[in-house]
Design a protein around this motif. Sequence first.
Motif, PDB file in Angstrom:
ATOM      1  N   ALA A 186       0.836  -1.195   0.000  1.00  0.00           N
ATOM      2  CA  ALA A 186       0.000   0.000   0.000  1.00  0.00           C
ATOM      3  C   ALA A 186       0.876   1.252   0.000  1.00  0.00           C
ATOM      4  O   ALA A 186       1.963   1.270   0.585  1.00  0.00           O
ATOM      5  CB  ALA A 186      -0.913   0.006   1.219  1.00  0.00           C
ATOM      6  N   GLN A 187       0.393   2.306  -0.645  1.00  0.00           N
ATOM      7  CA  GLN A 187       1.182   3.532  -0.799  1.00  0.00           C
ATOM      8  C   GLN A 187       0.620   4.721  -0.019  1.00  0.00           C
ATOM      9  O   GLN A 187       1.190   5.817  -0.073  1.00  0.00           O
ATOM     10  CB  GLN A 187       1.251   3.897  -2.287  1.00  0.00           C
ATOM     11  CG  GLN A 187       1.889   2.839  -3.150  1.00  0.00           C
ATOM     12  CD  GLN A 187       3.349   2.620  -2.810  1.00  0.00           C
ATOM     13  OE1 GLN A 187       4.165   3.543  -2.908  1.00  0.00           O
ATOM     14  NE2 GLN A 187       3.691   1.403  -2.391  1.00  0.00           N
ATOM     15  N   LYS A 188      -0.463   4.519   0.703  1.00  0.00           N
ATOM     16  CA  LYS A 188      -1.080   5.632   1.418  1.00  0.00           C
ATOM     17  C   LYS A 188      -0.096   6.268   2.395  1.00  0.00           C
ATOM     18  O   LYS A 188       0.590   5.569   3.135  1.00  0.00           O
ATOM     19  CB  LYS A 188      -2.316   5.146   2.183  1.00  0.00           C
ATOM     20  CG  LYS A 188      -3.513   4.862   1.295  1.00  0.00           C
ATOM     21  CD  LYS A 188      -4.734   4.508   2.114  1.00  0.00           C
ATOM     22  CE  LYS A 188      -5.941   4.259   1.207  1.00  0.00           C
ATOM     23  NZ  LYS A 188      -7.142   3.905   2.003  1.00  0.00           N
ATOM     24  N   LYS A 193      -2.445   0.823   9.402  1.00  0.00           N
ATOM     25  CA  LYS A 193      -2.510  -0.465  10.094  1.00  0.00           C
ATOM     26  C   LYS A 193      -2.575  -1.640   9.117  1.00  0.00           C
ATOM     27  O   LYS A 193      -2.244  -2.763   9.488  1.00  0.00           O
ATOM     28  CB  LYS A 193      -3.723  -0.492  11.023  1.00  0.00           C
ATOM     29  CG  LYS A 193      -3.615   0.507  12.173  1.00  0.00           C
ATOM     30  CD  LYS A 193      -4.776   0.372  13.146  1.00  0.00           C
ATOM     31  CE  LYS A 193      -4.625   1.341  14.311  1.00  0.00           C
ATOM     32  NZ  LYS A 193      -5.741   1.203  15.292  1.00  0.00           N
ATOM     33  N   ARG A 194      -2.986  -1.398   7.885  1.00  0.00           N
ATOM     34  CA  ARG A 194      -2.999  -2.422   6.850  1.00  0.00           C
ATOM     35  C   ARG A 194      -2.020  -1.973   5.756  1.00  0.00           C
ATOM     36  O   ARG A 194      -2.273  -1.030   5.034  1.00  0.00           O
ATOM     37  CB  ARG A 194      -4.404  -2.609   6.286  1.00  0.00           C
ATOM     38  CG  ARG A 194      -4.519  -3.642   5.183  1.00  0.00           C
ATOM     39  CD  ARG A 194      -4.236  -5.061   5.679  1.00  0.00           C
ATOM     40  NE  ARG A 194      -5.059  -5.461   6.794  1.00  0.00           N
ATOM     41  CZ  ARG A 194      -6.297  -5.962   6.686  1.00  0.00           C
ATOM     42  NH1 ARG A 194      -6.823  -6.119   5.494  1.00  0.00           N
ATOM     43  NH2 ARG A 194      -6.976  -6.306   7.765  1.00  0.00           N
ATOM     44  N   LEU A 205      -2.720 -13.319   2.641  1.00  0.00           N
ATOM     45  CA  LEU A 205      -2.789 -12.812   4.007  1.00  0.00           C
ATOM     46  C   LEU A 205      -2.583 -11.309   4.030  1.00  0.00           C
ATOM     47  O   LEU A 205      -1.840 -10.767   3.202  1.00  0.00           O
ATOM     48  CB  LEU A 205      -1.707 -13.471   4.882  1.00  0.00           C
ATOM     49  CG  LEU A 205      -1.798 -14.980   5.072  1.00  0.00           C
ATOM     50  CD1 LEU A 205      -0.553 -15.488   5.797  1.00  0.00           C
ATOM     51  CD2 LEU A 205      -3.054 -15.332   5.855  1.00  0.00           C
ATOM     52  N   PRO A 206      -3.225 -10.610   4.967  1.00  0.00           N
ATOM     53  CA  PRO A 206      -2.975  -9.172   5.088  1.00  0.00           C
ATOM     54  C   PRO A 206      -1.606  -8.912   5.710  1.00  0.00           C
ATOM     55  O   PRO A 206      -1.089  -9.726   6.489  1.00  0.00           O
ATOM     56  CB  PRO A 206      -4.098  -8.704   6.019  1.00  0.00           C
ATOM     57  CG  PRO A 206      -4.431  -9.914   6.837  1.00  0.00           C
ATOM     58  CD  PRO A 206      -4.223 -11.095   5.936  1.00  0.00           C
ATOM     59  N   GLY A 363      -5.422  -3.872  -3.866  1.00  0.00           N
ATOM     60  CA  GLY A 363      -4.621  -4.890  -3.225  1.00  0.00           C
ATOM     61  C   GLY A 363      -5.188  -6.280  -3.464  1.00  0.00           C
ATOM     62  O   GLY A 363      -6.382  -6.490  -3.323  1.00  0.00           O
ATOM     63  N   GLY A 364      -4.333  -7.227  -3.858  1.00  0.00           N
ATOM     64  CA  GLY A 364      -4.770  -8.578  -4.134  1.00  0.00           C
ATOM     65  C   GLY A 364      -5.110  -8.813  -5.593  1.00  0.00           C
ATOM     66  O   GLY A 364      -5.342  -9.955  -6.001  1.00  0.00           O
ATOM     67  N   ALA A 365      -5.151  -7.739  -6.384  1.00  0.00           N
ATOM     68  CA  ALA A 365      -5.467  -7.866  -7.813  1.00  0.00           C
ATOM     69  C   ALA A 365      -4.178  -7.930  -8.625  1.00  0.00           C
ATOM     70  O   ALA A 365      -3.246  -7.162  -8.368  1.00  0.00           O
ATOM     71  CB  ALA A 365      -6.316  -6.686  -8.283  1.00  0.00           C
ATOM     72  N   ARG A 366      -4.149  -8.855  -9.585  1.00  0.00           N
ATOM     73  CA  ARG A 366      -2.968  -8.961 -10.435  1.00  0.00           C
ATOM     74  C   ARG A 366      -3.034  -7.926 -11.562  1.00  0.00           C
ATOM     75  O   ARG A 366      -4.113  -7.575 -12.031  1.00  0.00           O
ATOM     76  CB  ARG A 366      -2.870 -10.365 -11.040  1.00  0.00           C
ATOM     77  CG  ARG A 366      -2.586 -11.450 -10.027  1.00  0.00           C
ATOM     78  CD  ARG A 366      -2.319 -12.779 -10.726  1.00  0.00           C
ATOM     79  NE  ARG A 366      -1.891 -13.817  -9.794  1.00  0.00           N
ATOM     80  CZ  ARG A 366      -2.679 -14.743  -9.291  1.00  0.00           C
ATOM     81  NH1 ARG A 366      -3.956 -14.751  -9.631  1.00  0.00           N
ATOM     82  NH2 ARG A 366      -2.228 -15.667  -8.462  1.00  0.00           N
ATOM     83  N   PRO A 367      -1.870  -7.484 -12.021  1.00  0.00           N
ATOM     84  CA  PRO A 367      -1.867  -6.550 -13.152  1.00  0.00           C
ATOM     85  C   PRO A 367      -2.348  -7.213 -14.426  1.00  0.00           C
ATOM     86  O   PRO A 367      -2.166  -8.429 -14.599  1.00  0.00           O
ATOM     87  CB  PRO A 367      -0.400  -6.115 -13.260  1.00  0.00           C
ATOM     88  CG  PRO A 367       0.367  -7.225 -12.615  1.00  0.00           C
ATOM     89  CD  PRO A 367      -0.503  -7.761 -11.531  1.00  0.00           C
TER      90      PRO A 367
END
Length: 369
Positions: A186-188, A193-194, A205-206, A363-367
């Motif tokens: 994640a880039q936020k 926390k995630r 998994l997260p 998140g979780g998605a493939r390009p």
Amino acid sequence: MTATTGTDDGRGGRDGADDRAELARLLPPATGFALPPGRHEHHRERLMHQIDHDTAAASARDRARKSAQDRRPDRAPARPRLLRPSFLAPAITFALAGVLVAGYSAQGGPDLPVRADSGAAASERAGNAQPVALVLNRISDAAAKSGEGPVGDDQFVYVRSQVQGGDLTSGKLVTGPLAEREIWYAQKPGPQKRLGYIREGGETLPINAELGDTDGTREGISRPTYRWLAALPTDPRRLLDHLTALTPESERQEHAQAVFEQIGYLIRETVLPPETAAALYRAAALIPGVTEAPDAVDALGRHGVGIAREDRGSSTRSEWVFDPEGLAFLGSRTFLTADTAIGAKGALFDAQAVLKRSVVDEGGARPQG
């Protein structure tokens, strides 16, 4: 007869000084000699290697004077501190005796043959090696022209790779088989926390905040977002000093090695702004002990140009591997350089081969593609 003073050598003047002065006046000035391009760096590298050798010899003498407790043969060598973010804890096995080793899941894939890097083989390759600064400058120039970014604050950096790691829970280094790993960072900005997601062995998994960060983990050396990377100094010396200050020190590892491995993490599992990527490689050239490894191998057995550093204290060597044509980063590996209490020379601690690096919106998605 003209009287003379001093000693006459038969050529006139005091010790021939007048004749030599006259000849110097009549002859054309001597032509200056310039070293061919790159030779200054070559001789500098030789000097630095000699300094490293002398320093290592002095350290060995100091260790020899330590107490019998410190020289017990059953003590395992120190494994360098893991520089991958601590949020990868689900994929890491914690080793015995304070030694940390990445323990990747043993899920399918062919075993990578562990290749012992003998001193003789290293010497043969060194004969063909170029000064490491020249090689890293070429890699830096290539990196400045590439890149998958920019990356938005609401996007994720996606990295798919084949990984292989060692496990020390038995007291001996056991190298597992290759496993595929996908990770989304994640880039936020600000505390989060995630931090993303990791998929290994078919399970997603997260990635949670680092241990102790109750309010979330901020961007930084252990959470290098694209925005944070873009703000780093691009002057190589300033960048190296900055990363050195941010990299924690450990009694079990040379600090220069820790910084080298930290840079290795940044080039392996992030999307780098082109200017930052170029500066990182030039900064690595300033780390003492960094050398070229002309025939390095990644986790998939792909051969390429290597950049390496050996930590004599822990008897380990880390190598980065680059495509010999376009100089794109292929992967890395770390292995033992001597027979130790935990394993034989050449035993593999970890290896990676990067297969895909991209930017996705979820998140979780493939390009795509």
